[in-house]
Design a protein around this motif. Structure first.
Motif, PDB file in Angstrom:
ATOM      1  N   VAL B  21      49.723 -35.419  28.494  1.00 14.90           N
ATOM      2  CA  VAL B  21      50.836 -35.271  27.553  1.00 14.90           C
ATOM      3  C   VAL B  21      50.580 -34.097  26.614  1.00 14.90           C
ATOM      4  O   VAL B  21      51.454 -33.249  26.388  1.00 14.90           O
ATOM      5  CB  VAL B  21      51.027 -36.580  26.746  1.00 14.90           C
ATOM      6  CG1 VAL B  21      51.954 -36.350  25.576  1.00 14.90           C
ATOM      7  CG2 VAL B  21      51.562 -37.675  27.648  1.00 14.90           C
ATOM      8  N   ASN B  22      49.365 -34.021  26.082  1.00 15.40           N
ATOM      9  CA  ASN B  22      49.065 -32.934  25.153  1.00 15.40           C
ATOM     10  C   ASN B  22      49.017 -31.585  25.866  1.00 15.40           C
ATOM     11  O   ASN B  22      49.313 -30.555  25.260  1.00 15.40           O
ATOM     12  CB  ASN B  22      47.753 -33.209  24.421  1.00 15.40           C
ATOM     13  CG  ASN B  22      47.882 -34.399  23.474  1.00 15.40           C
ATOM     14  OD1 ASN B  22      48.996 -34.812  23.159  1.00 15.40           O
ATOM     15  ND2 ASN B  22      46.767 -34.951  23.049  1.00 15.40           N
ATOM     16  N   GLY B  23      48.668 -31.606  27.153  1.00 14.55           N
ATOM     17  CA  GLY B  23      48.743 -30.381  27.937  1.00 14.55           C
ATOM     18  C   GLY B  23      50.184 -29.873  27.977  1.00 14.55           C
ATOM     19  O   GLY B  23      50.451 -28.682  27.780  1.00 14.55           O
ATOM     20  N   LEU B  24      51.127 -30.790  28.215  1.00 13.84           N
ATOM     21  CA  LEU B  24      52.549 -30.419  28.222  1.00 13.84           C
ATOM     22  C   LEU B  24      52.962 -29.871  26.853  1.00 13.84           C
ATOM     23  O   LEU B  24      53.708 -28.893  26.759  1.00 13.84           O
ATOM     24  CB  LEU B  24      53.416 -31.631  28.565  1.00 13.84           C
ATOM     25  CG  LEU B  24      53.535 -31.987  30.044  1.00 13.84           C
ATOM     26  CD1 LEU B  24      54.230 -33.335  30.211  1.00 13.84           C
ATOM     27  CD2 LEU B  24      54.307 -30.902  30.788  1.00 13.84           C
ATOM     28  N   LEU B  25      52.446 -30.504  25.793  1.00 12.62           N
ATOM     29  CA  LEU B  25      52.788 -30.028  24.452  1.00 12.62           C
ATOM     30  C   LEU B  25      52.205 -28.637  24.212  1.00 12.62           C
ATOM     31  O   LEU B  25      52.847 -27.778  23.594  1.00 12.62           O
ATOM     32  CB  LEU B  25      52.269 -31.005  23.395  1.00 12.62           C
ATOM     33  CG  LEU B  25      53.014 -32.340  23.352  1.00 12.62           C
ATOM     34  CD1 LEU B  25      52.318 -33.317  22.427  1.00 12.62           C
ATOM     35  CD2 LEU B  25      54.453 -32.124  22.900  1.00 12.62           C
ATOM     36  N   GLY B  26      50.986 -28.417  24.704  1.00  8.44           N
ATOM     37  CA  GLY B  26      50.384 -27.089  24.591  1.00  8.44           C
ATOM     38  C   GLY B  26      51.267 -26.046  25.264  1.00  8.44           C
ATOM     39  O   GLY B  26      51.501 -24.956  24.732  1.00  8.44           O
ATOM     40  N   LEU B  27      51.799 -26.396  26.433  1.00  8.93           N
ATOM     41  CA  LEU B  27      52.679 -25.465  27.150  1.00  8.93           C
ATOM     42  C   LEU B  27      53.988 -25.258  26.395  1.00  8.93           C
ATOM     43  O   LEU B  27      54.551 -24.161  26.393  1.00  8.93           O
ATOM     44  CB  LEU B  27      52.974 -25.998  28.548  1.00  8.93           C
ATOM     45  CG  LEU B  27      51.822 -25.868  29.542  1.00  8.93           C
ATOM     46  CD1 LEU B  27      52.181 -26.537  30.854  1.00  8.93           C
ATOM     47  CD2 LEU B  27      51.476 -24.399  29.761  1.00  8.93           C
ATOM     48  N   SER B  28      54.463 -26.319  25.750  1.00 12.36           N
ATOM     49  CA  SER B  28      55.711 -26.197  25.016  1.00 12.36           C
ATOM     50  C   SER B  28      55.535 -25.249  23.821  1.00 12.36           C
ATOM     51  O   SER B  28      56.462 -24.537  23.437  1.00 12.36           O
ATOM     52  CB  SER B  28      56.177 -27.595  24.605  1.00 12.36           C
ATOM     53  OG  SER B  28      56.584 -27.646  23.287  1.00 12.36           O
ATOM     54  N   MET B  29      54.320 -25.214  23.280  1.00 13.06           N
ATOM     55  CA  MET B  29      54.010 -24.251  22.212  1.00 13.06           C
ATOM     56  C   MET B  29      53.844 -22.860  22.811  1.00 13.06           C
ATOM     57  O   MET B  29      54.297 -21.863  22.256  1.00 13.06           O
ATOM     58  CB  MET B  29      52.706 -24.692  21.530  1.00 13.06           C
ATOM     59  CG  MET B  29      52.355 -23.941  20.284  1.00 13.06           C
ATOM     60  SD  MET B  29      53.421 -24.441  18.922  1.00 13.06           S
ATOM     61  CE  MET B  29      53.961 -22.837  18.400  1.00 13.06           C
ATOM     62  N   TYR B  30      53.184 -22.826  23.970  1.00 14.13           N
ATOM     63  CA  TYR B  30      52.879 -21.560  24.632  1.00 14.13           C
ATOM     64  C   TYR B  30      54.139 -20.758  24.910  1.00 14.13           C
ATOM     65  O   TYR B  30      54.191 -19.553  24.680  1.00 14.13           O
ATOM     66  CB  TYR B  30      52.132 -21.866  25.936  1.00 14.13           C
ATOM     67  CG  TYR B  30      52.081 -20.748  26.946  1.00 14.13           C
ATOM     68  CD1 TYR B  30      51.146 -19.734  26.829  1.00 14.13           C
ATOM     69  CD2 TYR B  30      52.961 -20.724  28.032  1.00 14.13           C
ATOM     70  CE1 TYR B  30      51.090 -18.710  27.769  1.00 14.13           C
ATOM     71  CE2 TYR B  30      52.914 -19.716  28.966  1.00 14.13           C
ATOM     72  CZ  TYR B  30      51.981 -18.705  28.824  1.00 14.13           C
ATOM     73  OH  TYR B  30      51.936 -17.708  29.741  1.00 14.13           O
ATOM     74  N   VAL B  31      55.186 -21.455  25.365  1.00 12.79           N
ATOM     75  CA  VAL B  31      56.361 -20.715  25.816  1.00 12.79           C
ATOM     76  C   VAL B  31      57.059 -20.013  24.647  1.00 12.79           C
ATOM     77  O   VAL B  31      57.540 -18.880  24.799  1.00 12.79           O
ATOM     78  CB  VAL B  31      57.330 -21.629  26.606  1.00 12.79           C
ATOM     79  CG1 VAL B  31      57.858 -22.765  25.773  1.00 12.79           C
ATOM     80  CG2 VAL B  31      58.493 -20.827  27.147  1.00 12.79           C
ATOM     81  N   VAL B  32      57.037 -20.613  23.447  1.00 10.97           N
ATOM     82  CA  VAL B  32      57.653 -19.886  22.331  1.00 10.97           C
ATOM     83  C   VAL B  32      56.725 -18.783  21.814  1.00 10.97           C
ATOM     84  O   VAL B  32      57.173 -17.693  21.477  1.00 10.97           O
ATOM     85  CB  VAL B  32      58.105 -20.812  21.178  1.00 10.97           C
ATOM     86  CG1 VAL B  32      59.330 -21.588  21.559  1.00 10.97           C
ATOM     87  CG2 VAL B  32      57.007 -21.709  20.701  1.00 10.97           C
ATOM     88  N   LEU B  33      55.424 -19.082  21.788  1.00  7.87           N
ATOM     89  CA  LEU B  33      54.492 -18.040  21.335  1.00  7.87           C
ATOM     90  C   LEU B  33      54.521 -16.839  22.278  1.00  7.87           C
ATOM     91  O   LEU B  33      54.315 -15.707  21.864  1.00  7.87           O
ATOM     92  CB  LEU B  33      53.065 -18.593  21.256  1.00  7.87           C
ATOM     93  CG  LEU B  33      52.746 -19.502  20.075  1.00  7.87           C
ATOM     94  CD1 LEU B  33      51.319 -20.033  20.197  1.00  7.87           C
ATOM     95  CD2 LEU B  33      52.916 -18.777  18.757  1.00  7.87           C
ATOM     96  N   SER B  34      54.802 -17.094  23.556  1.00 11.66           N
ATOM     97  CA  SER B  34      54.739 -15.995  24.508  1.00 11.66           C
ATOM     98  C   SER B  34      55.927 -15.048  24.390  1.00 11.66           C
ATOM     99  O   SER B  34      55.933 -13.992  24.992  1.00 11.66           O
ATOM    100  CB  SER B  34      54.590 -16.515  25.941  1.00 11.66           C
ATOM    101  OG  SER B  34      55.741 -17.220  26.294  1.00 11.66           O
ATOM    102  N   VAL B  35      56.951 -15.429  23.591  1.00 10.79           N
ATOM    103  CA  VAL B  35      57.967 -14.427  23.267  1.00 10.79           C
ATOM    104  C   VAL B  35      57.845 -14.032  21.798  1.00 10.79           C
ATOM    105  O   VAL B  35      58.794 -13.550  21.181  1.00 10.79           O
ATOM    106  CB  VAL B  35      59.409 -14.896  23.556  1.00 10.79           C
ATOM    107  CG1 VAL B  35      59.635 -15.007  25.041  1.00 10.79           C
ATOM    108  CG2 VAL B  35      59.711 -16.209  22.858  1.00 10.79           C
TER     109      VAL B  35
END
Lengths: 293, 280, 373
Positions: B21-35
């Motif tokens: 679950v926290n991996g998914l949350l990390g990705l959800s943060m990643y996608v906004v940081l990556s723009v």
């Protein structure tokens, strides 16, 4: 009742402003989201608690001593945590991350050392009975908070506007690289800003501890969110803005709780924040937008 | 299966769920940081996913196969509503605006008796599991990996590096940012639904300021060079408190100190390497 | 480093599972409490009560001389960590019973896990409604607020209270449950509720709510929250000029020596219902208070007293069950008949404390609780 509620609002607002003063300076000049700021607040309250309770100092001596002690702590923490990141030009967010880790450890260490219990400064230090002005009731601690907020804002404004240090600080807030090129020792200035912010936060912690009688290792953490709201509404680095925004927020919260619903007290603060950000992203009183690259 | 292995898996079952679950949350943060956006609405999206899915399961008795995709609706609508006005904001302004929205939602959960107020929602049946959590995590990782290698990934990186230059080159910055925010909302909503359906209880205080910062720290600790980095960051920060149980009341102290040292010596994250060399 | 820790942990688990007989001469019990973070005060008080009782129990042991080994795991007040702690205690430490967790919210997450494994779980501080309905292995020794608050309100009514204002912290389950009970009790007694005001449990300023209440001139103010905000409310109520004639009524959370320490004379006259109070004169209670004060250098609160009794109840149950076996322990818990510092104790068929006879109404005088007249 309205008069008392407005007074309540101004008094609450001035505690917000007191918290936000150093925070906005740190944010505005050093451009870091320093999450250890809440810890300075708790530290100030505990130093004063120790001095008044265990050493027996009067409050007028303990307050400045605690403020200076926390100023020193802030300089050390800045040097340990942030100086290196500034030197290597680390990504902006790493300062947030490093202070997040630090504040986690600091609060936990403080709790392990001093215990999690809530405490208060000895009641004798100020005398608790409220004074009555017509329909209004105000305590000594509240008057002290008002005076201290006024003194600190004036002193800070004088420092920023009238002294060469203030000029250098403003230059650094505008553009740290250019300031460095102009011969300003940014490292030493960062230490100075940390000291000033630590002192303000330490004094704020003592005063608010005195006002609300709730000294506890995590007391600073509870103030952080409101602190963010105030410095954003007031504009980053804007001292006068922090004062006005703090008081405004206090009044609005109190009026909401008093006349609408106390369940909305907190929500209204954040709703205002969101609206301000949508309509005036550089703060209510912002003239220049501090752009973060 | 031998009993000790069964016990071992049972003991760490929740940790295994939390890692996914926290991996998914990390990705959800990643996608906004990556723009190049510092949006901290992930905890709020997660809360919307968790609350809406729990209500769908408990009040409407819908099967999990419908509940799980439906859990993304509320976060996506919320992201659409806040997306357009907030995307003009940058840096800390956006971060604090999104935290503010999270707090407004928290106040709403507390004041609405239908969702339990402070008591939260309890008795949520255990519908999610290793298969649902990890297949979504792997799918998300795979998706980001493919996107990262495509033209879209190049555009995202361009926005992150220099927004103005990217716009000049014809990249529709606003569209990418809104897309990233919506993706982030979908992932966080799914994570919320999954976590609600493995821990039987959700409460209003689980999606406020602190979790928002924790989710950000997954991506900051791991780095955002590749989609794997924030997942690793999430795993480290999830495992740390469990590893440090032996230190009793000094546990959080060590936890904090390890984060400090990691950032001081690895300011670009634990996995700073980018997916490919920057061409052109 | 993390990896090697993890492997070491895994090796330890495998070893423990492979040689279970090594630990046979001891009875393994677990507790999940908040030992770190902002709410640590409660978990630490509970742990102190448990440890003190354990010292006394282990002087002769249970089941003919076996020592009870208590493993206390920290939840940091976090749901996930509480679940992890429960799973670790049951799966790895092989505990036969779990005490805790501290907060009702944590119990809603932990209860289903321990219940699934059929491990009896005894809450010592979880007073919210619905806790024991989680399943047949979930018990609590703390009187739910529903048994305590009406007694206090009746006392207030006997002093002529007809109108009341209610205040509560709306962001934690404990305070919200307490408020629900207060509201029901006031309605049942025919007290007129003038207003209901809320605050956050971490708030320090209550001036807006209090000023509003002051304008309504209620006969009494009922406050449901933990002791930190209650102390603040009480202090600010007095400094904002709520007269002494307005009775302050507290729930379970107000029943702590901290109230007198923080609020001092401002709390004088406050009525709090409690299953226990520090000056209870029987020998068992005075012995407990003396031993506790000697060991920890501070006075016990209700949370410590409840934990102390719970540990003794658990020890007695294990003895009567005749084996460190969860199923047998769970069967015996319902039949237990215990006399402790809180007074006589039994469980109902619904696994809640049976009797609220022990509830007394306390009144603050000079910063200390005494029996209300």
């Amino acid at each position: 009742m309205l008069a008392q509620q407005l007074t309540n609002g101004v008094l609450l607002g001035s505690t917000y402003a007191l918290f936000a003063l150093g925070f906005t300076l740190m944010f505005g000049v050093l451009r870091v989201v320093n999450l250890t700021y809440g810890f300075y607040f708790s530290a100030g309250a505990f130093v004063a608690l120790f001095l008044t309770r265990n050493v027996g100092w009067p409050i007028w001596a303990a307050l400045p001593a605690a403020a200076v002690a926390v100023g020193a702590i802030a300089v050390v923490l800045d040097w340990l945590l942030l100086a290196r990141l500034r030197r290597i030009n680390a990504p902006e967010l790493s300062s947030l991350m490093v202070t997040l880790g630090a504040v986690l450890a600091l609060y936990a260490g403080m709790t392990a050392w001093l215990g999690p219990d809530i405490r208060r400064l000895p009641a004798e230090v100020l005398g608790g009975e409220a004074m009555i002005f017509g329909p209004l009731r105000i305590t000594n601690a509240q008057i002290l908070v008002l005076i201290a907020t006024g003194v600190m804002v004036t002193a800070l404004l004088a420092l920023m506007r009238l002294t060469p240090i203030g000029l250098a600080l403003r230059a650094m807030a505008e553009n740290p690289d250019a300031a460095g090129l102009m011969g300003i020792n940014t490292g030493r200035l960062a230490a100075l800003v940390s000291f000033i912010c630590g002192t303000l936060a330490g004094a704020g912690g003592v005063l608010i501890g005195l006002n609300f009688n709730a000294i506890q290792p995590y007391m600073g953490e509870a103030m952080m969110l409101r602190g963010f709201v105030v410095i954003i509404i007031g504009g980053l680095g804007d001292i006068r803005g922090a004062l006005i925004a703090g008081v405004l927020l206090g009044v609005i919260e109190v009026l909401t709780a008093g006349y609408v619903s106390s369940g909305l007290k907190e929500a209204v603060a954040f709703a205002i924040l969101v609206v301000v950000l949508w309509t005036r992203p550089s703060g209510l009183f912002g003239r220049t937008q501090i752009r973060r690259a | 299966m031998p009993i000790w292995l069964d016990d071992f898996l049972w003991t760490y079952q929740n940790v295994v769920y939390a890692l996914g679950v926290n991996g998914l949350l990390g990705l959800s943060m990643y996608v906004v940081l990556s723009v190049g956006q510092l949006s901290l609405g992930q905890a709020a999206f997660m809360g919307l996913g968790a609350y809406s899915s729990a209500l769908l399961t408990l009040k409407l008795h819908l099967p999990f196969a419908i509940v799980l995709p439906a859990s993304t609706i509320a976060p996506v609508l919320f992201a659409l509503a806040i997306g357009t006005p907030t995307l003009r904001l940058s840096g800390v302004y956006l971060a604090i605006a999104t935290i503010g929205l999270g707090e407004v939602l928290r106040a709403a959960y507390l004041n609405i008796d239908y969702v339990g107020g402070a008591l939260g929602i309890s008795g949520i049946p255990e519908r999610a599991g290793v298969v649902s959590i990890y297949s979504l995590l792997i799918l998300a990782l795979l998706g980001f990996w493919l996107i990262g290698r495509s033209a879209i990934g190049r555009a995202m990186e361009a926005i992150r590096e220099d927004e103005v230059a990217a716009a000049t080159m014809g990249v529709n910055v606003a569209r990418y940012r809104l897309g990233a925010l919506l993706t982030s909302a979908v992932l966080a909503g799914l994570a919320g639904a999954l976590s609600a359906h493995v821990s039987s209880f959700i409460g209003p205080n689980e999606y406020g300021f602190e979790p928002a910062v924790t989710i950000l720290s997954y991506a900051l600790l791991g780095g955002i060079g590749s989609p794997f980095a924030p997942v690793i960051g999430a795993w480290i920060l999830t495992l740390l408190p469990e590893m440090l149980r032996g230190f009793a009341d000094l546990r959080l102290v060590f936890n904090g100190v390890i984060i400090v040292l990691a950032v001081l010596y690895l300011p670009n994250g634990i996995l700073p390497w980018t997916m490919r060399r920057r061409a052109a | 480093m993390n990896r090697s820790h993890f492997l070491a942990g895994a090796a330890a688990i495998i070893a423990a599972a492979a040689f279970p007989t090594l630990a046979a001469a001891q009875v393994q019990i677990g507790a999940i409490e908040i030992l770190s973070g902002p709410a640590a005060a409660y978990g630490i008080a509970i742990k102190a009560g448990l440890d003190l009782a354990l010292d006394e129990i282990n002087q002769k042991g249970v089941l003919g001389g076996q020592k009870i080994v208590l493993t206390v795991e920290d939840s940091a007040g976090n749901k996930d960590q509480a679940i992890n702690a429960a799973r670790k205690l049951i799966g790895r430490d092989k505990v036969v019973l779990v005490i805790g967790p501290t907060l009702s919210n944590e119990m809603f997450a932990v209860g289903p896990v321990t219940n699934e494994r059929k491990i009896p779980t005894v809450g010592t501080s979880t007073t919210a409604a619905g806790i024991t309905e989680i399943g047949p292995y979930i018990w609590r020794t703390s009187l739910p607020e529903a048994d305590v608050v009406p007694v206090t309100f009746k006392k207030a009514q006997s002093r002529g209270v007809k109108t009341i204002a209610l205040m509560y912290a709306n962001d934690d389950a404990f305070s919200k449950s307490g408020f629900d009970v207060m509201k029901a009790a006031a309605e049942k007694l025919g007290l007129k509720i003038l207003t209901i005001e809320t605050f956050g449990s971490k708030d320090t300023d209550f001036s807006a709510q209090i000023t509003k209440i002051k304008g309504l001139k209620p006969d009494a103010i009922g406050i449901s929250a933990l002791v930190e905000p209650v102390s603040g409310v009480v202090l600010q109520a007095r400094s904002l000029g709520i007269p002494k004639e307005t009775l302050l009524l507290g729930g379970n959370g107000s029943n702590s020596p901290k109230l007198g320490e923080i609020a001092g004379a401002a709390a004088d006259g406050m009525l709090v219902g409690s299953p226990w109070f520090i000056a209870k004169p029987d020998a068992m209670n005075t012995g407990f208070v003396t031993a506790f004060t000697a060991k920890y250098n501070k006075a016990p609160d209700q949370f410590a007293a409840q934990a102390y009794d719970t540990m003794k109840i658990v020890a007695q149950t294990i003895d009567r069950a005749g084996a460190a076996d969860s199923e047998k322990i769970n069967a015996v818990l319902g039949k237990i008949d215990f006399n402790g510092v809180m007074g006589p104790f039994k469980f109902t068929a619904g696994r809640d404390p049976a009797s609220s006879d022990g509830v007394v109404v306390l009144e603050m005088r000079g910063g200390k609780f005494g029996i209300a007249q």
